[in-house]
Design an enzyme around this catalytic site. Structure first.
Site, mmCIF file in Angstrom:
data_model
loop_
_atom_site.group_PDB
_atom_site.id
_atom_site.type_symbol
_atom_site.label_atom_id
_atom_site.label_comp_id
_atom_site.label_asym_id
_atom_site.label_seq_id
_atom_site.Cartn_x
_atom_site.Cartn_y
_atom_site.Cartn_z
ATOM 1 N N ASP A 68 48.712 52.351 59.595
ATOM 2 C CA ASP A 68 48.151 52.084 58.274
ATOM 3 C C ASP A 68 49.228 52.061 57.188
ATOM 4 O O ASP A 68 50.381 52.417 57.439
ATOM 5 C CB ASP A 68 47.055 53.114 57.934
ATOM 6 N N ASN A 137 39.096 65.383 57.145
ATOM 7 C CA ASN A 137 37.671 65.018 57.145
ATOM 8 C C ASN A 137 37.275 64.262 58.416
ATOM 9 O O ASN A 137 36.233 63.635 58.472
ATOM 10 C CB ASN A 137 37.343 64.176 55.903
ATOM 11 N N HIS A 139 38.993 61.700 59.671
ATOM 12 C CA HIS A 139 39.382 60.286 59.714
ATOM 13 C C HIS A 139 40.530 60.048 60.689
ATOM 14 O O HIS A 139 41.289 60.937 61.049
ATOM 15 C CB HIS A 139 39.666 59.722 58.314
ATOM 16 N N GLU A 144 37.562 56.086 57.327
ATOM 17 C CA GLU A 144 36.944 57.254 56.703
ATOM 18 C C GLU A 144 35.509 57.469 57.209
ATOM 19 O O GLU A 144 34.855 56.511 57.626
ATOM 20 C CB GLU A 144 36.892 57.045 55.183
HETATM 21 C C1 GLP Z 1 46.569 60.338 56.305
HETATM 22 C C2 GLP Z 1 46.832 59.102 57.196
HETATM 23 C C3 GLP Z 1 46.451 59.357 58.626
HETATM 24 C C4 GLP Z 1 46.988 60.710 59.042
HETATM 25 C C5 GLP Z 1 46.196 61.773 58.311
HETATM 26 C C6 GLP Z 1 46.671 63.189 58.555
HETATM 27 O O1 GLP Z 1 45.684 60.051 55.265
HETATM 28 N N1 GLP Z 1 46.163 57.930 56.735
HETATM 29 O O2 GLP Z 1 46.933 58.315 59.459
HETATM 30 O O3 GLP Z 1 46.849 60.903 60.425
HETATM 31 O O4 GLP Z 1 46.064 61.488 56.927
HETATM 32 O O5 GLP Z 1 47.840 63.458 57.854
HETATM 33 P P1 GLP Z 1 48.671 64.814 58.014
HETATM 34 O O6 GLP Z 1 49.325 64.749 59.351
HETATM 35 O O7 GLP Z 1 49.655 64.786 56.882
HETATM 36 O O8 GLP Z 1 47.707 65.927 57.915
#
Ligand code: GLP
Length: 241
Positions: A68, A137, A139, A144
């Site tokens: 993403d 959450n 995702h 989402e």
């Molecule tokens: C972000 C990204 C995800 C990622 C997630 C967790 O918003 N879009 O691809 O896996 O949140 O992030 P983190 O590893 O910093 O908790």
């Protein structure tokens, strides 16, 4: 099938994640690798850099597809996932820059960029190993929780929870882009041969509990769609669950 491995701490999780990627890379040097951003995979990237430096693994034939990117965002922005990937990984390994794919946050037309990105995944023959993080959450990427999920790469609106969670990388919450380009759950499930999900830190406890115990596959918890895939490994450093 879902295989869940509990690790002692973040260091162990990162080491194990890197070893799983390395093993696939050794089997198939022209591996097509799906990659996440966020805090979770940073340790894995450090270990992979080390293994590349000491000659154990070689990325010269590897192709990568990032999950993403914010939209719109300039590649040069400190908070872009493009910058993140170069600052944390690509600048330190022997990958051919032409083999790196990241959704383009600068594309003039977001929908065409999504279509083009999905076609590039198809053209590569799908993804051999897709590494994922878990949102607090539930995702995956920027898919989402909601009433439904969009199957393939698309423009997504960030939920309020995600804007709050990601504000730590920006000067303020107001600066967090409210839209992003993301692979869809279909791009992930139907086009990846193997999936590696990394779950780290207390902030993920609730989401991980729902994933483990709700016994429902639901768009309200996008990670649960992974139960429809045949080859998922989960690494978690959350102990009391
Ligand atoms: C972000 C990204 C995800 C990622 C997630 C967790 O918003 N879009 O691809 O896996 O949140 O992030 P983190 O590893 O910093 O908790």
């Amino acid at each position: 099938m879902i295989n869940i491995n509990y690790l002692k701490n973040y260091e162990e999780l990162s080491l194990q994640a890197a070893d799983i990627v390395a093993a696939e890379l050794i089997k198939k040097p022209d591996l097509v690798l799906g990659l996440p951003t966020g805090s979770t995979p940073v340790g894995m990237y450090k270990n992979l850099i080390e293994q590349n430096k000491n000659g154990r693994i070689d990325f010269s034939k590897t192709h990568t597809f990032n999950l993403d990117e914010y939209y719109p965002i300039k590649r040069a922005d400190k908070q872009s996932y493009y910058r993140f990937m170069f600052d944390n990984f690509f600048d330190f390994i022997n990958i051919n820059p032409q083999n790196i794919n990241i959704p383009d946050g600068e594309a003039p037309n977001a929908d065409s960029e999504c279509l083009h990105y999905e076609q590039k995944i198809n053209h590569a023959g799908g993804i051999d190993l897709m590494v994922l993080g878990l949102g607090a959450n539930g995702h995956i990427g920027f898919n989402e929780p909601g009433e439904f999920l969009v199957p393939f790469t698309h423009v997504a609106s960030l939920s309020e929870d995600t804007v709050k969670a990601n504000a730590r990388f920006f000067n303020s919450e107001a600066e967090v882009p409210k839209t992003a380009l993301t692979m869809g759950i279909g791009s992930i499930i139907a086009k990846s041969r193997k999936i590696l999900l990394l779950v780290s830190g207390e902030a993920k406890t609730q989401a991980f509990k729902h994933f483990l115990y709700d016994n429902k596959v639901s768009a309200k918890n996008p990670a649960t769609l992974l139960y429809l895939h045949g080859d998922v490994t989960v690494l978690s450093d959350i102990q009391d669950i």
